[in-house]
Design a protein around this motif. Structure first.
Motif, PDB file in Angstrom:
ATOM      1  N   ARG A  11      42.937  35.620  39.739  1.00  0.00           N
ATOM      2  CA  ARG A  11      41.983  36.683  39.464  1.00  0.00           C
ATOM      3  C   ARG A  11      41.411  36.510  38.069  1.00  0.00           C
ATOM      4  O   ARG A  11      42.026  35.901  37.198  1.00  0.00           O
ATOM      5  CB  ARG A  11      42.614  38.069  39.618  1.00  0.00           C
ATOM      6  CG  ARG A  11      43.624  38.433  38.542  1.00  0.00           C
ATOM      7  CD  ARG A  11      44.253  39.782  38.851  1.00  0.00           C
ATOM      8  NE  ARG A  11      45.091  40.257  37.762  1.00  0.00           N
ATOM      9  CZ  ARG A  11      45.802  41.365  37.806  1.00  0.00           C
ATOM     10  NH1 ARG A  11      45.782  42.139  38.899  1.00  0.00           N
ATOM     11  NH2 ARG A  11      46.538  41.723  36.759  1.00  0.00           N
ATOM     12  N   ARG A  34      40.857  33.288  33.789  1.00  0.00           N
ATOM     13  CA  ARG A  34      41.421  33.348  35.128  1.00  0.00           C
ATOM     14  C   ARG A  34      42.944  33.271  35.057  1.00  0.00           C
ATOM     15  O   ARG A  34      43.496  32.463  34.310  1.00  0.00           O
ATOM     16  CB  ARG A  34      40.857  32.196  35.964  1.00  0.00           C
ATOM     17  CG  ARG A  34      41.176  32.241  37.435  1.00  0.00           C
ATOM     18  CD  ARG A  34      40.240  31.305  38.199  1.00  0.00           C
ATOM     19  NE  ARG A  34      40.218  29.981  37.603  1.00  0.00           N
ATOM     20  CZ  ARG A  34      39.297  29.057  37.870  1.00  0.00           C
ATOM     21  NH1 ARG A  34      38.314  29.323  38.712  1.00  0.00           N
ATOM     22  NH2 ARG A  34      39.359  27.875  37.282  1.00  0.00           N
ATOM     23  N   VAL A  78      37.733  39.908  39.734  1.00  0.00           N
ATOM     24  CA  VAL A  78      37.309  39.094  40.857  1.00  0.00           C
ATOM     25  C   VAL A  78      38.513  38.280  41.298  1.00  0.00           C
ATOM     26  O   VAL A  78      39.137  37.597  40.484  1.00  0.00           O
ATOM     27  CB  VAL A  78      36.137  38.170  40.493  1.00  0.00           C
ATOM     28  CG1 VAL A  78      35.778  37.269  41.673  1.00  0.00           C
ATOM     29  CG2 VAL A  78      34.923  38.988  40.068  1.00  0.00           C
ATOM     30  N   TYR A  79      38.842  38.362  42.563  1.00  0.00           N
ATOM     31  CA  TYR A  79      39.996  37.662  43.094  1.00  0.00           C
ATOM     32  C   TYR A  79      39.546  36.422  43.841  1.00  0.00           C
ATOM     33  O   TYR A  79      38.659  36.479  44.691  1.00  0.00           O
ATOM     34  CB  TYR A  79      40.797  38.586  44.013  1.00  0.00           C
ATOM     35  CG  TYR A  79      41.627  39.584  43.252  1.00  0.00           C
ATOM     36  CD1 TYR A  79      43.009  39.447  43.147  1.00  0.00           C
ATOM     37  CD2 TYR A  79      41.025  40.654  42.612  1.00  0.00           C
ATOM     38  CE1 TYR A  79      43.764  40.347  42.432  1.00  0.00           C
ATOM     39  CE2 TYR A  79      41.771  41.560  41.879  1.00  0.00           C
ATOM     40  CZ  TYR A  79      43.141  41.399  41.797  1.00  0.00           C
ATOM     41  OH  TYR A  79      43.892  42.304  41.073  1.00  0.00           O
ATOM     42  N   TYR A  80      40.177  35.304  43.519  1.00  0.00           N
ATOM     43  CA  TYR A  80      39.819  34.013  44.079  1.00  0.00           C
ATOM     44  C   TYR A  80      40.954  33.426  44.889  1.00  0.00           C
ATOM     45  O   TYR A  80      42.117  33.494  44.486  1.00  0.00           O
ATOM     46  CB  TYR A  80      39.470  33.016  42.971  1.00  0.00           C
ATOM     47  CG  TYR A  80      38.262  33.371  42.148  1.00  0.00           C
ATOM     48  CD1 TYR A  80      36.996  32.954  42.536  1.00  0.00           C
ATOM     49  CD2 TYR A  80      38.392  34.116  40.985  1.00  0.00           C
ATOM     50  CE1 TYR A  80      35.890  33.278  41.776  1.00  0.00           C
ATOM     51  CE2 TYR A  80      37.287  34.441  40.222  1.00  0.00           C
ATOM     52  CZ  TYR A  80      36.043  34.015  40.622  1.00  0.00           C
ATOM     53  OH  TYR A  80      34.942  34.330  39.862  1.00  0.00           O
ATOM     54  N   GLY A 138      35.149  34.123  45.485  1.00  0.00           N
ATOM     55  CA  GLY A 138      35.693  35.315  44.868  1.00  0.00           C
ATOM     56  C   GLY A 138      35.255  36.589  45.567  1.00  0.00           C
ATOM     57  O   GLY A 138      34.184  36.652  46.163  1.00  0.00           O
TER      58      GLY A 138
END
Length: 122
Positions: free
Chosen positions: A38, A45, A93-95, A115
């Motif tokens: 994230r 990150r 933002v989650y990746y 994301g």
């Protein structure tokens, strides 16, 4: 050849839950480690958690232990991030990412999704 697509993000209140999905297209990633990272505004990150090929081993960052769970369904070529007891500081933002090696380091992951935004209000 491999694309990862995250879905499930959104706007929630503190204490709520969300389940993110990461669908892989292209070749199957059954032999890959699937991970979640994230990135919050103004921050680098950071690692959230990963699950190995068959789900036999998982590792979660300290700040999410007891709240978040990484899992996968190899038959669906999909990874998941179940997030419970969300806090405003989880906003990011989650990746989704995939790697051939077990790692908590972002640059060691070969494939990345675009994301999905998770926003947690107070």
């Amino acid at each position: 050849q491999v694309q990862l697509v995250e879905t499930g993000g959104g706007l929630v209140q503190a204490g709520d839950s969300l389940k993110l999905s990461c669908a892989a297209t292209g070749r199957a990633l059954s032999t890959y480690i699937m991970a979640w990272f994230r990135q919050a505004p103004g921050k680098e990150r950071e690692f959230v958690g990963f699950v190995t090929w068959t789900g036999e081993y998982t590792l979660h960052a300290d700040f999410v232990k007891g709240r978040f769970t990484v899992s996968r369904d190899s038959a669906k070529n999909t990874a998941y991030l179940q997030m419970n007891s969300l806090k405003p500081e989880d906003t990011a933002v989650y990746y989704c990412a995939a790697s051939t090696q077990v790692s908590k380091i972002d640059w060691q992951y070969e494939y990345w999704g675009q994301g999905t935004q998770v926003t947690v209000s107070s």
